[in-house]
Design an enzyme around this catalytic site. Sequence first.
Site, PDB file in Angstrom:
ATOM      1  N   SER A 132     -37.562 -31.092  -1.679  1.00  0.00           N
ATOM      2  CA  SER A 132     -38.065 -29.748  -1.400  1.00  0.00           C
ATOM      3  C   SER A 132     -37.655 -28.846  -2.541  1.00  0.00           C
ATOM      4  CB  SER A 132     -37.452 -29.248  -0.084  1.00  0.00           C
ATOM      5  OG  SER A 132     -37.621 -27.850   0.086  1.00  0.00           O
ATOM      6  N   TYR A 145     -32.056 -27.044   7.168  1.00  0.00           N
ATOM      7  CA  TYR A 145     -33.118 -27.722   6.428  1.00  0.00           C
ATOM      8  C   TYR A 145     -32.724 -27.883   4.963  1.00  0.00           C
ATOM      9  CZ  TYR A 145     -37.597 -28.686   4.233  1.00  0.00           C
ATOM     10  OH  TYR A 145     -38.599 -29.258   3.494  1.00  0.00           O
TER      11      TYR A 145
END
Length: 249
Positions: A132, A145
């Site tokens: 990410s 996350y």
Amino acid sequence: MNWKDKVIAITGATTGIGKATRDLLTGQGARVYNLDITKPGDDDTRGEFIPCDVRKVQDIKDAYSAIIEKETKIDMLFANAGIHLFATMEQTSDEELDNLININIKGTFYSVREVLPYMKAQKKGSIVLMGSDQTFVGKGSSSVYGMTKGATGQLTKSTAIDYAPFNIRVNCICPGTINTPLLDRAVTHFASTNGVEEAGVFESLDSVQPWGRIGQPQEIAAVVAFLLSDENSFMTGSLVSADGGYVCQ
């Protein structure tokens, strides 16, 4: 590259970036296996579906065994399955914490670990992990996350070092904000938790991207395909941004 003799496993390929990658590679003639808890719709026949919950290591072992039984090899793995959560630490429940860790960290770890013996026996393999932009930078309301994606980056680098002697490449694709069902669910959760309109959240996501918009799954799939491919013969341990310029700010 000629994909017609390649056997590829993709976790979480029923929707989003996984599906876009599955569609791209099957369209190029690869034999792609979708390891997911959700079966594609009846009109989605690209690739072969194998039910698999990446939180359960036996599911992964069984899925790989089924692929090997049919194909005798697994050339490539895209460890894509994951979930997102917009939440601060105080807004994150114990259940949400466990689920994020079980899917994003343990699921990725299991998916890679269980394919390595097959690739070692073949003396070749290519693996891409789903990172990410938060593998590189922090964002608000993303503590857990971001933690899981930071871990994915380190897993990529260490595994690349350990398995280079076996001719196994391991890289990490690090997308920015991408228009997927995963994002839709995360925005809904964030808007509900914070009492704001979803449309406003999407507008703010567009506005912070140097490219002026969020990305599309097909744009990330194209980069994943290159990272998996034999054309990418001298990259391993790389964390590759595909984020419309977000982390270069």
